[in-house]
Design a protein around this motif. Structure first.
Motif, short mmCIF file in Angstrom:
data_model
loop_
_atom_site.label_atom_id
_atom_site.label_comp_id
_atom_site.label_asym_id
_atom_site.label_seq_id
_atom_site.Cartn_x
_atom_site.Cartn_y
_atom_site.Cartn_z
N ALA A 18 31.22 -8.48 -29.54
CA ALA A 18 29.82 -8.20 -29.24
C ALA A 18 29.50 -6.81 -29.80
O ALA A 18 30.40 -6.07 -30.20
N PHE A 19 28.23 -6.48 -29.85
CA PHE A 19 27.79 -5.20 -30.38
C PHE A 19 26.98 -4.46 -29.33
O PHE A 19 26.21 -5.06 -28.58
N ILE A 20 27.16 -3.13 -29.28
CA ILE A 20 26.45 -2.30 -28.31
C ILE A 20 25.88 -1.06 -28.99
O ILE A 20 26.35 -0.64 -30.04
N CYS A 21 24.86 -0.49 -28.36
CA CYS A 21 24.33 0.81 -28.80
C CYS A 21 24.88 1.89 -27.88
O CYS A 21 25.69 1.60 -26.99
N SER A 22 24.44 3.11 -28.02
CA SER A 22 24.96 4.20 -27.19
C SER A 22 24.54 4.08 -25.73
O SER A 22 25.15 4.67 -24.85
N TYR A 23 23.51 3.26 -25.45
CA TYR A 23 23.08 3.02 -24.08
C TYR A 23 23.70 1.74 -23.51
O TYR A 23 23.33 1.29 -22.44
N GLU A 24 24.61 1.13 -24.27
CA GLU A 24 25.32 -0.09 -23.91
C GLU A 24 24.43 -1.32 -23.82
O GLU A 24 24.72 -2.25 -23.08
N THR A 26 23.63 -4.73 -25.09
CA THR A 26 24.66 -5.63 -25.61
C THR A 26 24.06 -6.84 -26.30
O THR A 26 23.16 -7.48 -25.76
N PHE A 27 24.58 -7.15 -27.49
CA PHE A 27 24.09 -8.26 -28.28
C PHE A 27 25.27 -9.03 -28.88
O PHE A 27 26.29 -8.44 -29.22
N HIS A 37 21.77 -4.77 -37.15
CA HIS A 37 22.60 -3.79 -36.43
C HIS A 37 21.80 -2.58 -35.95
O HIS A 37 22.34 -1.46 -35.91
N VAL A 38 20.54 -2.81 -35.57
CA VAL A 38 19.69 -1.76 -35.00
C VAL A 38 19.21 -2.24 -33.65
O VAL A 38 18.63 -3.32 -33.52
N CYS A 39 19.43 -1.45 -32.60
CA CYS A 39 19.02 -1.81 -31.24
C CYS A 39 17.50 -1.83 -31.15
O CYS A 39 16.84 -0.84 -31.48
N PRO A 40 16.91 -2.94 -30.68
CA PRO A 40 15.46 -3.00 -30.55
C PRO A 40 14.92 -2.14 -29.41
O PRO A 40 13.73 -1.82 -29.38
N ASN A 41 15.79 -1.73 -28.50
CA ASN A 41 15.36 -0.93 -27.35
C ASN A 41 15.28 0.57 -27.66
O ASN A 41 14.32 1.23 -27.28
#
Length: 73
Positions: A18-24, A26-27, A37-41
């Motif tokens: 799975a993939f995560i951003c720095s705020y966790e 999860t996708f 690979h860019v977090c929409p949030n």
């Protein structure tokens, strides 16, 4: 670690990729690729989430029954 993708709600096990951003956030792999690979949030990078074999909240078995389970097949 979150147990499902925030975009498509597919279940993600502890050992699933799975993939995560720095705020966790999860996708799953498919959603991460479609998001490039860019977090929409938060607009941060989505990177590979570390894998685990067990959850840190799991309580190890103890006592006589647990000892028997390790000795007997």
């Amino acid at each position: 670690m979150k147990a499902s993708c925030e975009r498509c709600s597919v279940k993600l096990g502890l050992s699933d990729q799975a993939f995560i951003c720095s705020y966790e956030c999860t996708f799953c792999t498919d959603c991460s690729e479609s998001l490039q690979h860019v977090c929409p949030n938060c607009q941060g990078n989505l990177v590979v989430r570390p894998r685990r074999r067990t959850s840190p909240t799991e309580v190890p078995k103890s006592g006589f029954k647990a000892k028997l389970e390790t000795i007997l097949p």
